[in-house]
Scaffold this active site. Structure first.
Site, PDB file in Angstrom:
ATOM      1  N   ASP A 217      42.668  42.651  46.926  1.00 33.24           N
ATOM      2  CA  ASP A 217      43.038  42.039  48.199  1.00 33.24           C
ATOM      3  C   ASP A 217      42.556  40.583  48.258  1.00 33.24           C
ATOM      4  OD1 ASP A 217      44.101  42.688  50.941  1.00 33.24           O
ATOM      5  OD2 ASP A 217      42.101  42.011  51.540  1.00 33.24           O
ATOM      6  N   GLU A 269      35.827  47.673  29.927  1.00 32.29           N
ATOM      7  CA  GLU A 269      34.848  48.634  29.373  1.00 32.29           C
ATOM      8  C   GLU A 269      35.452  50.039  29.322  1.00 32.29           C
ATOM      9  OE1 GLU A 269      31.634  48.618  32.144  1.00 32.29           O
ATOM     10  OE2 GLU A 269      31.166  46.508  31.755  1.00 32.29           O
TER      11      GLU A 269
END
Ligand code: BGC
Length: 556
Positions: A217, A269
């Site tokens: 956002d 990751e």
């Protein structure tokens, strides 16, 4: 789960490069408990409809703990589910069902601000000026003899000043805090490592729970220019936009890219092509492309495309420019026509009057279109969009051709924009009305109790999903066919330029292999040859009528 295999992918196999992501607005998708507000169990129960539609992923607008002053974009706990929507266990069940159906799940993350009820902000209010608690937000002393004036002249996106004055612990009028949006949405201080570290942990919290990525956002917010200099934006720009041209001191500051590079390393990751998609209302496209450089986000919403009128030359230009500009940084373009902040495209593309983003339309708005004409144009636009190379976003209800809800009484409206501008702007409620599932059921099948948090227009009954499923020529069947063909025929794949045919003025035609896509944006019928695969409007004697798009197969 076919999609979470850890095998390395070549760049053109990465799912998000050609995906169709369906936006769920949880308040309005499906209500399981009769509260009148949609919830996670409601979503889970209806997910098979989305698998059947043929989308690749769902993106959920916020369902986190929130006082709901901005429909959940005011978050008071970033790592929990609001009881309105259910529990973390409901969330896990929803993810597991989605994955079981082959749908990826994108969460919405709101880093620019929190709710004023967030424990950090409450601590900041209780603490003294200059304290570490206040440093997490943007507090400043006011101007004027007694600090009675806001620190600068910035205006909130929702109208009114961007600053609110607090009362200090001893009862005296005190400092001011900054909020780009509503008073209840104080902006974080992203210069502070503590804020950055907190969000790293929040990302990991949801990634560990299995989300496949985030829609970020206000990804052009977060960092403010040094010294917070005075600045006034035009009405159009003030709604959401910022950009290279305007150099607004609270949008699109260079420092924000450091944050996205850090977030990219967090999602990287994890196995399974998890993604970041930026909500960055910046122009021009060259500037927007900075959000999708190789070490930043994967996608950015193409608001330039969304804001392009139904005009052949303008569409062709934005399509060519988008592919070239995003391609230059190695990113796919995306395409989007509607979301929870825009007038639905079944109304917007046929509006007689330009309306700035966020202002909305209501009963007194000029230039309101005929409903059928609006739907017809929207279908044509959607079919063109789904033929383009890159990722596409759908907003819940567009597969039904839903128009904007116009006649919402003032006292039912909930968007802070409506209240902060005292009704001068209608705001965004009209695109957020609960979905119609079954024409004959209470609340058109949205809620077992027949309740809806915003009133549904009558026409939603005719457009209910059960009326359209299996009905030849319905908007739903058009989307189902288009999504199936898109997948089977490889439309959407690849990032190369669109091959345009020479056409009469007002007509757009391009090819993908032996599939020809013709969009008739002119006012008159145009001849089309070939085997019709899917059409937004039936051809009449080999002629494609105005405001219609068709995909045909022409043997090579
Ligand atoms: C969201 C809006 C929200 C605002 C503040 C936007 O960009 O899409 O719905 O009001 O951010 O969080």
């Amino acid at each position: 789960m076919a999609h979470t295999d850890a095998a390395p992918r070549t760049p053109d196999q990465e799912w998000w490069r050609s995906s169709v992501i369906y936006q769920i607005y949880p308040r309005s998708f499906a209500d399981s408990d009769g509260s009148g507000v949609g919830d996670l169990r409601g979503i889970t129960a209806r997910l098979d409809a989305l698998a059947d539609l043929g989308v690749d992923a769902i993106w959920l607008s916020p369902f986190y703990t929130s006082p709901q002053r901005d429909a959940g974009y005011d978050v008071s706990d970033f790592r929990d589910v609001d009881p309105l929507f259910g529990t973390l266990a409901d969330f896990d069940a929803m993810v597991s069902r989605a994955h079981g159906l082959g749908l990826r799940v994108i969460a919405d993350i709101v880093p620019n601000h929190s709710s004023d009820q967030h424990p950090w902000f409450q601590a900041a209010l209780a603490a003294a000026p200059g304290s570490p608690e206040r440093a997490r937000y943007i507090f400043r002393d006011g101007k004027g003899e007694t600090g009675e004036l806001p620190p600068n002249n910035w205006e909130s996106v929702f109208g009114g000043p961007m600053w609110t004055r607090v009362t200090e612990a001893d009862g005296t009028p005190g400092q001011w805090y900054l909020h780009i949006f509503d008073t209840s949405q104080p902006d974080f201080n992203w210069e502070l490592e503590e804020v950055r570290a907190e969000f790293d942990d929040t990302l990991r919290f949801w990634l560990d729970r299995g989300v496949d990525g985030f829609r970020v956002d206000v990804a052009h917010g977060l960092i403010k220019a040094d010294g917070l200099p005075d600045f006034v934006q035009s009405d159009e720009e003030a709604s959401m936009g910022g950009g290279a041209a305007t150099k607004s001191p609270y949008w699109a500051q260079d420092g924000v890219h450091e944050v996205w590079r850090r977030w990219r390393s967090v999602v990287d990751e994890y196995e399974g092509d998890r993604i970041l998609a930026a909500e960055a209302w910046v122009y021009p496209l060259e500037f927007m492309a900075n959000w999708v450089r190789p070490d930043e986000m994967h996608q950015t919403f193409n608001f330039g495309y969304m804001e392009t009128p139904w005009d052949a030359a303008a569409l062709r230009k934005v399509i060519d420019d988008s592919i070239a500009t995003f391609g230059a940084v190695g990113a796919p373009s995306t395409w989007v026509l509607s979301n929870h902040d825009m007038i639905r495209h079944a109304t917007r593309l046929a509006l007689g009057e330009d309306t700035p983003q966020g202002h909305g339309v209501g009963p007194d708005s000029p230039g309101l279109p005929d409903i059928d004409e609006g739907i017809r144009r929207a279908r044509a636009a959607s079919l063109l969009m789904l033929s383009l190379p890159g990722g596409a976003y759908l907003y819940q209800g567009e597969e039904l051709g839903l128009p904007e809800a116009i006649d919402i009484p003032g006292d039912a409206r909930q968007d802070p924009t409506w209240h902060r501008t005292e009704g001068e702007r209608y705001g965004r409620d009209g695109c957020r009305v609960p979905l119609p599932w079954e024409a004959e059921a209470p609340a058109f099948g949205f809620s077992p109790a027949g309740e809806t948090w915003l009133p549904q227009p009558e026409v939603y009954g005719v457009l209910a999903r059960d009326r359209q499923l299996g009905a030849e020529g319905s908007t739903l069947e058009m989307y189902r066919a288009a999504l199936r063909l898109r997948r089977e025929l490889g439309l959407g794949v690849g990032a190369g330029a669109v091959t345009w045919d020479v056409t009469p003025e007002g007509v757009l035609a391009h090819r993908v292999g032996d599939v020809h896509v013709v969009a008739n944006v002119s006012g008159a019928p145009v001849a089309v040859e070939g085997e019709v695969l899917v059409a937004s409007h039936a051809l009449e004697d080999g002629m494609l009528p105005a405001d219609a798009t068709v995909w045909v197969r022409v043997p090579e």
